[in-house]
Design an enzyme around this catalytic site. Structure first.
Site, short mmCIF file in Angstrom:
data_model
loop_
_atom_site.label_atom_id
_atom_site.label_comp_id
_atom_site.label_asym_id
_atom_site.label_seq_id
_atom_site.Cartn_x
_atom_site.Cartn_y
_atom_site.Cartn_z
N CYS A 236 81.41 52.91 63.47
CA CYS A 236 81.60 52.83 64.93
C CYS A 236 83.06 53.01 65.34
O CYS A 236 83.38 53.84 66.19
CB CYS A 236 81.03 51.53 65.47
SG CYS A 236 81.85 50.02 64.86
N HIS A 289 81.06 45.68 66.76
CA HIS A 289 80.66 47.05 67.09
C HIS A 289 81.43 47.52 68.32
O HIS A 289 81.77 46.72 69.20
CB HIS A 289 79.16 47.13 67.35
CG HIS A 289 78.65 48.54 67.50
ND1 HIS A 289 78.56 49.41 66.44
CD2 HIS A 289 78.22 49.23 68.59
CE1 HIS A 289 78.08 50.58 66.85
NE2 HIS A 289 77.88 50.50 68.15
N ASN A 301 77.97 56.26 70.48
CA ASN A 301 78.45 55.41 69.40
C ASN A 301 77.84 55.80 68.06
O ASN A 301 76.84 56.53 68.00
CB ASN A 301 78.14 53.95 69.71
CG ASN A 301 76.64 53.65 69.70
OD1 ASN A 301 76.19 52.81 68.94
ND2 ASN A 301 75.84 54.34 70.52
#
Length: 329
Positions: A236, A289, A301
């Site tokens: 990420c 994240h 993402n």
């Protein structure tokens, strides 16, 4: 009879009023038709264009469009047609293999339009239950909507979760196999992305177009733990770091470091190109994240399902959302 005579006399004596009434009726009728086609449309997967749809399916495009508009999923028209290629390729009258969704044996439906009507309605229902996650929706169309809860309880769709569900159901049903755990890959071969022409968003941060164009180059690639370069793939924060540096925006390496390096932004003030942060997506640090906010309640993402768009308005990501952040360097 007496009232009928009065009404006719009114029409004869007041033609202008009659004309105005009829115009109003026509406008209302037209507005009603448009409402079906536009007001209820949700979602944002118009990024997909079809790739290799055969004539046997393509000839029904107008019918697919009719029911996609009716069910409010017109933006997903190409996804539905790709799904149909995998289901039948146009070789069967039950073109969307919809019979089982209404409790009938396979191929019980013998009218292609009825199959499309029922199939699109079922797709729309599953899409809503899946919080507009296309991958989860497609796999659930194949497995049945019972897969949605199973997947959400395990962090969302992934190939591993799909295989686990398939194995469990095969044992439960006493079958050698259950569904197609590779269903998404099989559908996606009939789609390609048109999103490399970026839709600009009013008020986006400086450099957003460069950032998102770079990130979109890797859409559909798998998540790679520790990945921070195109040659190996991205996790990420690797994706955000790499994409932002193309616009001259320097980010530290990890999601938590990027969180501390950014200024907190209220959700209503977030702009396309801001970062969005999450916690609890795996055991570890507070911020686990990060994604690129693209506006309209979505982010781009790298997650366990691959590099993709994700919905922020409800479901898994909403439950784990911490805040939005803006890079000021």
């Amino acid at each position: 009879m007496y009232l009928k005579k009065i009404f006719l006399a009114f029409l004869v004596s007041s033609p202008v009023i009659f004309f105005m009434i009829m115009c109003t009726v026509v406008v209302i009728m037209i507005s009603g038709d448009n409402e079906i086609g536009n007001d209820v449309i949700r979602g944002s997967d118009g990024e997909y264009v079809t790739n290799g749809i055969n004539p046997e399916v393509e000839r029904f495009r107008a019918i697919f469009e009719k029911y996609a508009r009716r069910e409010g999923v017109y933006n997903y028209l190409n996804v539905i047609m790709a799904l149909t290629m995998q289901e039948s390729g146009g070789r069967y009258l039950d073109i969307m293999q919809s019979s089982e969704s209404i409790g009938l044996p396979p191929n019980s439906i013998t009218d292609p339009e009825l199959s499309i009507e029922i199939g699109v309605k079922y797709f729309a229902s599953v899409l809503k239950q899946a919080d507009y996650d296309v991958h989860l929706t497609l796999q659930s169309y194949n497995f049945g909507n019972g897969f949605i809860r199973y997947a959400k309880e395990r962090g969302g769709y992934s190939k591993e979760v799909a295989q686990s569900f398939s194995n469990m159901m095969a044992v439960k049903m006493g079958w050698p196999r259950y569904g197609d755990p590779q269903y998404i890959d099989h559908v996606m071969r009939y789609l390609k992305n048109s999103i490399h022409v970026v839709k600009l968003v009013n008020g986006s941060i400086d450099g957003y177009e460069i950032v998102i164009k770079e990130a979109l180059k890797y859409e559909g690639q798998p998540y790679v733990w520790g990945g921070s370069h195109p040659s190996i793939g991205f996790d990420c924060s690797g994706l955000t770091q790499w994409s932002y540096i193309q616009a001259g925006i320097h980010l530290p390496r990890t999601a938590q470091e990027q969180y501390y390096a950014s200024k907190r932004i209220d959700e209503q003030d977030a702009k396309a190109g801001d970062l969005v942060f999450f916690t609890g997506t795996y055991a570890g640090k507070y911020i686990t994240h990060v994604g690129i906010y693209v506006g309209e309640g979505r982010m781009f993402n790298s997650n366990g399902s691959g590099i993709q768009y994700s919905n922020l308005t409800s479901g898994y990501w909403r439950e784990h959302l911490v805040s939005f952040g803006r890079i000021t360097n």
